[in-house]
Design a protein around this motif. Structure first.
Motif, PDB file in Angstrom:
ATOM      1  N   LEU A  38       0.754  -1.587  -0.151  1.00 34.17           N
ATOM      2  CA  LEU A  38       0.368   0.455  -0.263  1.00 34.17           C
ATOM      3  C   LEU A  38       1.178   1.145  -0.163  1.00 34.17           C
ATOM      4  CD1 LEU A  38      -2.799   1.236   0.056  1.00 34.17           C
ATOM      5  CD2 LEU A  38      -2.831   1.174   2.237  1.00 34.17           C
ATOM      6  N   SER A  39       0.861   2.364  -1.232  1.00 28.01           N
ATOM      7  CA  SER A  39       1.267   3.475  -1.771  1.00 28.01           C
ATOM      8  C   SER A  39       0.890   4.232  -0.796  1.00 28.01           C
ATOM      9  CB  SER A  39       2.613   2.770  -2.960  1.00 28.01           C
ATOM     10  OG  SER A  39       2.207   4.326  -2.815  1.00 28.01           O
ATOM     11  N   ILE A  40       1.165   5.022   0.165  1.00 26.36           N
ATOM     12  CA  ILE A  40       1.117   6.389   0.080  1.00 26.36           C
ATOM     13  C   ILE A  40       1.255   7.856   0.031  1.00 26.36           C
ATOM     14  CG2 ILE A  40      -0.635   7.549   2.010  1.00 26.36           C
ATOM     15  CD1 ILE A  40      -0.673   4.259   3.757  1.00 26.36           C
ATOM     16  N   GLN A  41       0.727   9.065  -0.510  1.00 27.41           N
ATOM     17  CA  GLN A  41       1.229   9.821  -1.024  1.00 27.41           C
ATOM     18  C   GLN A  41       0.875  11.047  -0.051  1.00 27.41           C
ATOM     19  OE1 GLN A  41       2.483  11.069  -4.211  1.00 27.41           O
ATOM     20  NE2 GLN A  41       1.646  12.679  -4.188  1.00 27.41           N
ATOM     21  N   PHE A  42       1.576  11.068   1.360  1.00 24.77           N
ATOM     22  CA  PHE A  42       1.144  12.911   1.989  1.00 24.77           C
ATOM     23  C   PHE A  42       1.752  14.187   1.582  1.00 24.77           C
ATOM     24  CE2 PHE A  42       1.515   8.841   4.553  1.00 24.77           C
ATOM     25  CZ  PHE A  42      -0.549   9.162   5.151  1.00 24.77           C
ATOM     26  N   ALA A  51       5.693  25.080   8.285  1.00 23.29           N
ATOM     27  CA  ALA A  51       7.013  24.832   7.459  1.00 23.29           C
ATOM     28  C   ALA A  51       6.698  23.425   7.000  1.00 23.29           C
ATOM     29  CB  ALA A  51       8.556  24.204   8.129  1.00 23.29           C
ATOM     30  N   GLY A  52       7.822  23.189   6.105  1.00 16.20           N
ATOM     31  CA  GLY A  52       7.437  22.332   4.744  1.00 16.20           C
ATOM     32  C   GLY A  52       6.113  22.557   4.233  1.00 16.20           C
ATOM     33  N   LYS A  53       6.086  23.221   3.674  1.00 14.56           N
ATOM     34  CA  LYS A  53       4.733  23.632   2.663  1.00 14.56           C
ATOM     35  C   LYS A  53       4.454  22.987   1.926  1.00 14.56           C
ATOM     36  CE  LYS A  53       2.692  27.990   4.725  1.00 14.56           C
ATOM     37  NZ  LYS A  53       2.396  28.972   4.406  1.00 14.56           N
ATOM     38  N   ASN A  54       4.049  22.047   0.961  1.00 12.65           N
ATOM     39  CA  ASN A  54       3.437  20.880  -0.375  1.00 12.65           C
ATOM     40  C   ASN A  54       4.619  20.626  -0.357  1.00 12.65           C
ATOM     41  OD1 ASN A  54       1.589  22.772  -1.355  1.00 12.65           O
ATOM     42  ND2 ASN A  54       3.580  24.268  -2.495  1.00 12.65           N
ATOM     43  N   ARG A  55       5.524  19.691   0.767  1.00 11.90           N
ATOM     44  CA  ARG A  55       6.873  18.993   0.786  1.00 11.90           C
ATOM     45  C   ARG A  55       6.142  17.662   0.460  1.00 11.90           C
ATOM     46  NH1 ARG A  55      11.740  19.551   2.659  1.00 11.90           N
ATOM     47  NH2 ARG A  55      11.708  17.490   2.654  1.00 11.90           N
ATOM     48  N   ILE A  56       6.248  16.893   0.066  1.00  8.34           N
ATOM     49  CA  ILE A  56       5.751  14.903  -0.447  1.00  8.34           C
ATOM     50  C   ILE A  56       6.224  14.038   0.762  1.00  8.34           C
ATOM     51  CG2 ILE A  56       5.506  13.034  -1.341  1.00  8.34           C
ATOM     52  CD1 ILE A  56       4.251  15.612  -4.122  1.00  8.34           C
ATOM     53  N   VAL A  57       5.508  12.871   1.273  1.00  8.77           N
ATOM     54  CA  VAL A  57       6.402  12.290   2.199  1.00  8.77           C
ATOM     55  C   VAL A  57       5.428  11.096   2.339  1.00  8.77           C
ATOM     56  CG1 VAL A  57       6.493  10.623   4.447  1.00  8.77           C
ATOM     57  CG2 VAL A  57       6.859  13.623   4.121  1.00  8.77           C
ATOM     58  N   PHE A  58       6.626  10.236   1.172  1.00  5.34           N
ATOM     59  CA  PHE A  58       6.006   8.580   0.931  1.00  5.34           C
ATOM     60  C   PHE A  58       5.776   7.916   2.193  1.00  5.34           C
ATOM     61  CE2 PHE A  58       7.656  10.940  -2.410  1.00  5.34           C
ATOM     62  CZ  PHE A  58       6.404  10.869  -3.438  1.00  5.34           C
TER      63      PHE A  58
END
Length: 191
Positions: A38-42, A51-58
């Motif tokens: 299950l792959s989730i992209q936050f 802080a970190g607006k629009n950054r992506i964490v998987f």
């Protein structure tokens, strides 16, 4: 036009809690054996002061080798953070994905050393309910509810059409029965 290579240094998010939205969540296959994960992209929300607006964490959740299923507690925590009331459930991973996609939630981000890649990386420590529901367009699941209502309405319309067809068949059968009865009376009178 010529393109020049640039050094791409990805800076990690500091450990902490971030208001996020689930941009993508889906089951994927990997490896030679075509196992599923299950792959989730936050995505760190940009409508909240942080802080970190629009950054992506998987995050990737793998099935247990013993049970060949995902960690039920982890999935349950994700569903609750996305707004599913305690005690309610989703029957399939597809339903989980449909419910969670686009949901706003609080995500605990940590940093760890990835020995395989030989560098540090961000990872998801926990999920929580958003603390900024007013900015989260509190009805983040409204499109999902609208889709559910639309699909249920389509089922109702289909059932109505089937009822009409059955009613037409019933009327035709009644006419056929009356015709047969009349024909039988005519034959009876002739004898």
């Amino acid at each position: 036009m010529a393109y020049t290579s640039n050094e791409n240094e990805v800076k990690l998010l500091n450990d902490g809690e971030y208001e996020c939205v689930i941009d993508d969540i889906r089951e994927k296959t990997y490896g030679m054996e075509n196992k599923t994960c299950l792959s989730i992209q936050f995505r760190v929300r940009n409508d909240v002061e942080q802080a970190g607006k629009n950054r992506i964490v998987f995050e990737t959740l793998y099935k247990s080798k013993e049970t060949n299923d995902y960690n039920g507690k982890r999935i349950g925590n994700l569903l609750n953070a996305c707004g599913l009331p305690v005690g309610e459930s989703k029957d399939t991973i597809k339903e989980v994905c449909e419910f969670c996609k686009g949901a706003y939630l609080l995500v605990g981000i940590g940093t760890r050393n990835n020995e395989y890649l030989g560098k540090n990386e961000n990872y998801v420590k926990f999920y929580g309910k958003t603390k900024n529901a007013s900015k989260a367009s509190t009805l983040s699941n409204e499109p999902k509810q609208e889709e559910e209502i639309t699909s249920k309405f389509a089922v109702i319309e289909d059932l109505k059409a089937q009822i009409v067809k059955i009613d037409v068949k019933k009327t035709k059968l009644e006419e056929d029965i009356n015709s047969i009865i009349n024909k039988m009376w005519e034959e009876y009178e002739l004898t």
